[in-house]
Design a protein around this motif. Structure first.
Motif, PDB file in Angstrom:
ATOM      1  N   GLU A  72       0.832  -1.200   0.000  1.00 14.01           N
ATOM      2  CA  GLU A  72       0.000   0.000   0.000  1.00 14.01           C
ATOM      3  C   GLU A  72       0.873   1.259   0.000  1.00 14.01           C
ATOM      4  O   GLU A  72       1.759   1.438   0.826  1.00 14.01           O
ATOM      5  CB  GLU A  72      -0.915   0.024   1.220  1.00 14.01           C
ATOM      6  CG  GLU A  72      -1.852   1.220   1.218  1.00 14.01           C
ATOM      7  CD  GLU A  72      -2.819   1.212   2.387  1.00 14.01           C
ATOM      8  OE1 GLU A  72      -3.622   2.158   2.454  1.00 14.01           O
ATOM      9  OE2 GLU A  72      -2.771   0.289   3.229  1.00 14.01           O
ATOM     10  N   GLU A  92      -2.974  -0.951  -2.960  1.00 10.84           N
ATOM     11  CA  GLU A  92      -3.747   0.283  -2.956  1.00 10.84           C
ATOM     12  C   GLU A  92      -2.816   1.494  -2.888  1.00 10.84           C
ATOM     13  O   GLU A  92      -1.862   1.511  -2.120  1.00 10.84           O
ATOM     14  CB  GLU A  92      -4.702   0.358  -1.757  1.00 10.84           C
ATOM     15  CG  GLU A  92      -5.549  -0.857  -1.516  1.00 10.84           C
ATOM     16  CD  GLU A  92      -4.906  -1.862  -0.571  1.00 10.84           C
ATOM     17  OE1 GLU A  92      -5.457  -2.094   0.514  1.00 10.84           O
ATOM     18  OE2 GLU A  92      -3.861  -2.415  -0.933  1.00 10.84           O
ATOM     19  N   ASP A 110      -5.527  -6.479  -4.746  1.00 12.13           N
ATOM     20  CA  ASP A 110      -6.186  -5.174  -4.699  1.00 12.13           C
ATOM     21  C   ASP A 110      -5.282  -4.129  -5.339  1.00 12.13           C
ATOM     22  O   ASP A 110      -4.259  -3.764  -4.780  1.00 12.13           O
ATOM     23  CB  ASP A 110      -6.495  -4.790  -3.255  1.00 12.13           C
ATOM     24  CG  ASP A 110      -7.334  -3.520  -3.149  1.00 12.13           C
ATOM     25  OD1 ASP A 110      -7.550  -2.845  -4.176  1.00 12.13           O
ATOM     26  OD2 ASP A 110      -7.768  -3.198  -2.030  1.00 12.13           O
ATOM     27  N   SER A 112      -6.621  -1.137  -6.332  1.00  9.36           N
ATOM     28  CA  SER A 112      -7.453   0.063  -6.334  1.00  9.36           C
ATOM     29  C   SER A 112      -6.583   1.305  -6.108  1.00  9.36           C
ATOM     30  O   SER A 112      -5.612   1.268  -5.359  1.00  9.36           O
ATOM     31  CB  SER A 112      -8.540  -0.032  -5.261  1.00  9.36           C
ATOM     32  OG  SER A 112      -7.993  -0.204  -3.977  1.00  9.36           O
ATOM     33  N   HIS A 113      -6.944   2.355  -6.822  1.00  8.49           N
ATOM     34  CA  HIS A 113      -6.262   3.656  -6.711  1.00  8.49           C
ATOM     35  C   HIS A 113      -4.770   3.588  -7.066  1.00  8.49           C
ATOM     36  O   HIS A 113      -3.973   4.359  -6.551  1.00  8.49           O
ATOM     37  CB  HIS A 113      -6.414   4.246  -5.304  1.00  8.49           C
ATOM     38  CG  HIS A 113      -7.825   4.413  -4.866  1.00  8.49           C
ATOM     39  ND1 HIS A 113      -8.617   5.440  -5.319  1.00  8.49           N
ATOM     40  CD2 HIS A 113      -8.600   3.677  -4.043  1.00  8.49           C
ATOM     41  CE1 HIS A 113      -9.820   5.332  -4.776  1.00  8.49           C
ATOM     42  NE2 HIS A 113      -9.836   4.262  -4.002  1.00  8.49           N
ATOM     43  N   SER A 134      -8.196   2.616 -10.533  1.00 11.71           N
ATOM     44  CA  SER A 134      -6.784   2.591 -10.925  1.00 11.71           C
ATOM     45  C   SER A 134      -6.640   3.478 -12.151  1.00 11.71           C
ATOM     46  O   SER A 134      -7.581   3.684 -12.905  1.00 11.71           O
ATOM     47  CB  SER A 134      -6.327   1.164 -11.210  1.00 11.71           C
ATOM     48  OG  SER A 134      -7.078   0.580 -12.232  1.00 11.71           O
TER      49      SER A 134
END
Length: 142
Positions: A72, A92, A110, A112-113, A134
């Motif tokens: 992350e 993330e 994951d 995401s973003h 993303s």
């Protein structure tokens, strides 16, 4: 660590930016207590926490078992995750510009973003990957 710094300074003088980024990433991982031989041999890094660390850059995680690892917010520009096991890994908010995930196992990871400009997912298992918000591409944009 001193020897790595000497090699890094020599490479800077020679101007090889790719190798310089790789060594900087490895030096950071060593500071965090990760064993380079384990990483280089496709080692077991399940559940490792690389989240929100200093820029790791073009680290070579090819063939490693990174199941459930946390990346992350990590800066992983040009990193190599080819043939790595990344099931349920968290990326993330990570910057993955130019990273490669060729033939990686990414089931339920994951992303995401994340920033995915020029990121290569050729042959990767991206089943049930979270791509929510993303930016810059994904496996369908190759």
């Amino acid at each position: 660590m001193t020897k790595n710094r000497e090699v890094l300074n020599l490479i800077r003088l020679l101007g090889n930016e790719k190798i310089e980024r790789q060594l900087q990433g490895n030096e950071i991982l060593q500071t965090l207590g990760y064993d380079f031989l384990k990483i280089a041999s496709g080692g077991d890094l399940r559940g490792a926490d690389f989240g929100f660390q200093a820029p790791l850059g073009a680290v070579d995680f090819s063939g490693c078992d990174l199941t459930g690892a946390d990346f992350e917010g990590a800066h992983l520009e040009g990193a190599n995750f080819d043939r790595a096991h990344l099931e349920q890994a968290g990326f993330e908010l990570a910057n993955l510009n130019g990273a490669t995930f060729i033939d990686a196992h990414m089931h339920r990871a994951d992303l995401s973003h994340t920033i995915l400009v020029d990121t290569d997912f050729t042959g990767a298992d991206v089943s049930e990957v979270n791509w929510w918000e993303s930016w810059g591409g994904g496996p369908n944009d190759q």
